[in-house]
Design an enzyme around this catalytic site. Structure first.
Site, PDB file in Angstrom:
ATOM      1  N   SER A 138       0.771  -1.364   0.085  1.00 24.06           N
ATOM      2  CA  SER A 138       0.078   0.071   0.323  1.00 24.06           C
ATOM      3  C   SER A 138       0.895   1.212  -0.116  1.00 24.06           C
ATOM      4  O   SER A 138       2.055   1.276   0.766  1.00 24.06           O
ATOM      5  CB  SER A 138      -0.955   0.013   1.118  1.00 24.06           C
ATOM      6  OG  SER A 138      -1.731   1.349   1.182  1.00 24.06           O
ATOM      7  N   LYS A 179      -4.632  -6.813   3.262  1.00 26.01           N
ATOM      8  CA  LYS A 179      -4.442  -5.517   2.178  1.00 26.01           C
ATOM      9  C   LYS A 179      -5.916  -5.171   1.724  1.00 26.01           C
ATOM     10  O   LYS A 179      -6.252  -4.222   1.674  1.00 26.01           O
ATOM     11  CB  LYS A 179      -3.569  -5.865   1.235  1.00 26.01           C
ATOM     12  CG  LYS A 179      -3.504  -4.886  -0.010  1.00 26.01           C
ATOM     13  CD  LYS A 179      -2.902  -3.588   0.553  1.00 26.01           C
ATOM     14  CE  LYS A 179      -3.030  -2.347  -0.506  1.00 26.01           C
ATOM     15  NZ  LYS A 179      -3.875  -2.209  -1.486  1.00 26.01           N
ATOM     16  N   HIS A 218      -7.548  -3.554   4.397  1.00 26.77           N
ATOM     17  CA  HIS A 218      -7.099  -2.228   4.515  1.00 26.77           C
ATOM     18  C   HIS A 218      -7.661  -1.216   3.477  1.00 26.77           C
ATOM     19  O   HIS A 218      -8.222  -0.208   3.757  1.00 26.77           O
ATOM     20  CB  HIS A 218      -5.460  -2.363   4.196  1.00 26.77           C
ATOM     21  CG  HIS A 218      -4.614  -0.950   3.612  1.00 26.77           C
ATOM     22  ND1 HIS A 218      -5.016  -0.308   2.470  1.00 26.77           N
ATOM     23  CD2 HIS A 218      -4.216  -0.196   4.320  1.00 26.77           C
ATOM     24  CE1 HIS A 218      -4.459   0.715   2.380  1.00 26.77           C
ATOM     25  NE2 HIS A 218      -3.761   1.120   3.400  1.00 26.77           N
ATOM     26  N   ASN A 219      -7.977  -1.815   2.165  1.00 20.66           N
ATOM     27  CA  ASN A 219      -8.742  -1.192   1.228  1.00 20.66           C
ATOM     28  C   ASN A 219     -10.173  -0.859   1.745  1.00 20.66           C
ATOM     29  O   ASN A 219     -10.664   0.081   1.298  1.00 20.66           O
ATOM     30  CB  ASN A 219      -8.606  -1.786  -0.027  1.00 20.66           C
ATOM     31  CG  ASN A 219      -7.404  -1.658  -0.610  1.00 20.66           C
ATOM     32  OD1 ASN A 219      -6.365  -1.351  -0.103  1.00 20.66           O
ATOM     33  ND2 ASN A 219      -7.315  -1.669  -2.214  1.00 20.66           N
ATOM     34  N   GLU A 257      -9.982   1.920   3.710  1.00 19.14           N
ATOM     35  CA  GLU A 257      -9.760   2.925   3.080  1.00 19.14           C
ATOM     36  C   GLU A 257     -11.324   3.498   2.321  1.00 19.14           C
ATOM     37  O   GLU A 257     -11.226   4.918   2.342  1.00 19.14           O
ATOM     38  CB  GLU A 257      -8.920   2.778   1.948  1.00 19.14           C
ATOM     39  CG  GLU A 257      -8.477   3.758   0.798  1.00 19.14           C
ATOM     40  CD  GLU A 257      -7.664   2.958  -0.377  1.00 19.14           C
ATOM     41  OE1 GLU A 257      -6.483   2.579   0.049  1.00 19.14           O
ATOM     42  OE2 GLU A 257      -8.102   3.108  -1.426  1.00 19.14           O
TER      43      GLU A 257
HETATM   44  C1  6PG Z   1      -3.098   1.533  -1.766  1.00 19.97           C
HETATM   45  C2  6PG Z   1      -4.540   1.588  -2.343  1.00 19.97           C
HETATM   46  C3  6PG Z   1      -4.489   0.994  -3.934  1.00 19.97           C
HETATM   47  C4  6PG Z   1      -5.611   0.911  -4.664  1.00 19.97           C
HETATM   48  C5  6PG Z   1      -6.440   2.361  -4.920  1.00 19.97           C
HETATM   49  C6  6PG Z   1      -7.411   2.251  -5.721  1.00 19.97           C
HETATM   50  O1  6PG Z   1      -3.126   0.784  -0.655  1.00 19.97           O
HETATM   51  O2  6PG Z   1      -1.917   1.988  -2.309  1.00 19.97           O
HETATM   52  O3  6PG Z   1      -5.448   0.829  -1.571  1.00 19.97           O
HETATM   53  O4  6PG Z   1      -4.190  -0.350  -3.639  1.00 19.97           O
HETATM   54  O5  6PG Z   1      -5.582   0.394  -5.780  1.00 19.97           O
HETATM   55  O6  6PG Z   1      -6.821   2.756  -3.785  1.00 19.97           O
HETATM   56  O7  6PG Z   1      -8.667   1.585  -5.222  1.00 19.97           O
HETATM   57  P1  6PG Z   1      -9.967   1.786  -5.992  1.00 19.97           P
HETATM   58  O8  6PG Z   1      -9.790   2.026  -7.699  1.00 19.97           O
HETATM   59  O9  6PG Z   1     -10.858   0.429  -5.826  1.00 19.97           O
HETATM   60  O10 6PG Z   1     -10.793   2.877  -5.152  1.00 19.97           O
END
Ligand code: 6PG
Length: 516
Positions: free
Chosen positions: A128, A207, A210-211, A214
């Site tokens: 990430s 991970k 984590h997303n 996010e």
């Molecule tokens: C990270 C992000 C990354 C992810 C983008 C796009 O941890 O660096 O999570 O892995 O690809 O955030 O995610 P979306 O296109 O689904 O919003």
């Protein structure tokens, strides 16, 4: 001289990670891409990295010192399978293939199993931090065998982000811009943000979560923006200042920081706030949906994450929204009133102290929402770890999320503390900090949601967070009636409060109860 490690895939993420490896670890790095010209131009553009360019998988195997390590930085799915197939043909037992993409953890488990016969090790590493993180220091979540971790550790530790944040014991008010950014004793200063999470799919599982966090955090931030804009009539540049101020409080986080930056940006072509010229339809690559799906599969409530996914879907459902715009209901004062009508709520925008109080309230609602998103995510990780037999050290995981990754936030210091306590809080809810934030912010979350609902401003992330919060607090909820209904129509049985056992009522007979 042979290379110590290879990076397969030289798009922006791959080439940045390869440059980071060359610069930080002092290792010789080979690069390979099915598009040879692309790999060659990366080598030409960054001569200081002294990349060794391989022209084919066989050439790559030849150029790598054994036991070989290759890190795949290709798209999840078919491209990953093809790259693994290519390497399997030329690698030997003991070599390691690392998947650094956003692969689904079940795919990672399956790929590892398929490689078992070859004795080639497979590791799924969640990375990430985006493009900048790949170059300057990402957060790395390693899934694989202990032997693979031992081999990968010296390669990954030097390239990882370093967590320099400290353990905070402050509880400064969200709106208090004078509060120190960080206080308290240093916790692990400079620790590398890389950890062995567990075997097979563990790295990609965390991970994925984590997303999911996010997604939830981005949604909550976007809702706070909408409330400031539509509820308080503030301009994006003013809101940028609020976010910048919040970033000096407990809300300090990468996503709050970049939100301030984005909101202050003006579109050069139109001279309008950038956020006003971006189409209002959010896209997604799928990891948020996977997190919600895994929550459903595990029976773990992750409503804020799921709502964030649904909100993106709703935003992109153009036909539905075109029709929906005509539906009756209050409209925020800044909203364009559709030509064909709708009720316009006549509201007065508060000013002075009241306005400041509202901003503080929205900030506190956001803080509790953020904390609850982490509570949901950590709950899902513990359940996933139990289900898959991974021994995830949740404190260590929180620690490696303190720098490099997209969800890095000051409040993670407190989560590290929570999991570091002797008692090892079973859930974050038992933690003093979470309870403290709840005590300070639940009223703000409640009033913010009530106000938004009254004004017709959709805040699904905040609303579902509040329902989750109240659901957790409820002594006697609605589940008893659901169990009774299930037994009534389908003999699905129920438990009783007053004695152990499994029971069924003979609804179509004399309504007596039988113990099963
Ligand atoms: C990270 C992000 C990354 C992810 C983008 C796009 O941890 O660096 O999570 O892995 O690809 O955030 O995610 P979306 O296109 O689904 O919003």
């Amino acid at each position: 001289m042979k290379a110590d490690v290879a990076v397969i895939g030289t798009g922006v993420m791959g080439s940045n990670l390869a440059r980071n490896l060359a610069r930080s670890s002092g290792h010789r790095v080979a690069i390979y891409d099915r598009d040879l010209a692309r790999a060659q131009s990366v080598a030409t553009d960054f001569p200081e990295a002294e990349f060794i360019v391989a022209s084919s998988p066989a050439d790559l195997a030849d150029k790598l010192a054994g036991p070989r390590v290759a890190i795949l930085m290709v798209n999840a799915g078919q491209a990953t399978d093809s790259a693994i197939a290519d390497l399997t043909e030329v690698f030997a037992p003991g070599d390691i293939i690392v998947d650094g993409g956003n692969s689904h953890f079940q795919d990672t488990i399956a790929r590892g199993r398929r490689l078992e016969d070859t004795s080639i090790e497979f590791a799924g590493v969640g990375i990430s931090g985006g493009e900048v993180g790949a170059l300057l220091g990402p957060s790395l979540m390693v899934g694989g065998s202990a032997a693979a971790w031992e081999r990968l550790r010296p390669l990954l530790e030097p390239i990882a982000a370093r967590a320099e944040s400290a353990s905070a014991d402050d509880s400064d008010a969200v709106a208090d811009s004078e509060s120190p950014a960080v206080s308290g004793a240093a916790a692990d200063p400079g620790a590398a943000c890389v950890a062995h999470i567990g075997t097979d799919g563990a790295g990609h599982f965390v991970k994925m979560v984590h997303n999911g966090i996010e997604y939830a955090d981005m949604q909550l931030i976007a809702e706070a923006f909408t409330l400031l804009r539509d509820g308080l009539g503030m301009a994006p540049t003013e809101i940028a200042e609020v976010f910048a101020r919040w970033n000096d409080t407990e809300l300090e986080s990468y996503l709050v920081e970049i939100t301030a930056d984005v909101l202050a940006h003006v579109d050069a072509a139109s001279g309008r706030p950038f956020v006003d010229i971006v189409a209002d339809a959010a896209k997604a690559k799928g990891t948020g949906a996977w997190t919600a799906q895994a929550g459903l599969d595990l029976g773990v409530p992750v409503p804020t994450i799921a709502e964030a996914v649904f909100s993106r879907s709703l935003s992109s459902a153009a036909d539905l929204r075109a029709e929906g715009r005509r539906l009756e209901g209050p409209r925020p004062h800044t909203d364009a009133v559709p030509a064909d009508g709708g009720t316009v709520a006549v509201t007065t925008v508060p000013d002075g102290d009241e306005r400041a109080a509202r901003i503080d309230e929205i900030g506190r609602a956001l803080l509790l929402g953020k904390v609850m998103a982490y509570v949901q995510g950590f709950h899902e990780i513990s359940a996933g770890a139990d289900e898959h037999g991974w021994e995830v050290d949740l404190g260590e995981l929180a620690s490696i999320w303190r720098a490099g990754c997209i969800i890095r936030a000051r409040l993670l210091d407190r989560i590290v503390d929570a999991y570091g306590t002797e008692a090892r809080a079973a859930t974050l809810l038992a933690d003093g900090y979470v309870r403290d934030v709840a005590g300070r912010c639940q009223d703000a979350l409640r009033s913010t949601v009530i106000r938004a609902i009254g004004r017709g401003i959709p805040v699904p992330g905040l609303t579902s967070t509040l329902a989750y919060y109240d659901g957790l607090r409820t002594e006697a909820g609605s589940a008893a009636l659901i169990q009774a209904q299930r037994d009534r129509f389908g003999s699905h049985t129920y438990a009783r409060k007053d004695r152990p056992g499994v029971f069924h009522t003979l609804w179509s007979g004399d309504r007596s109860e039988v113990e099963i």
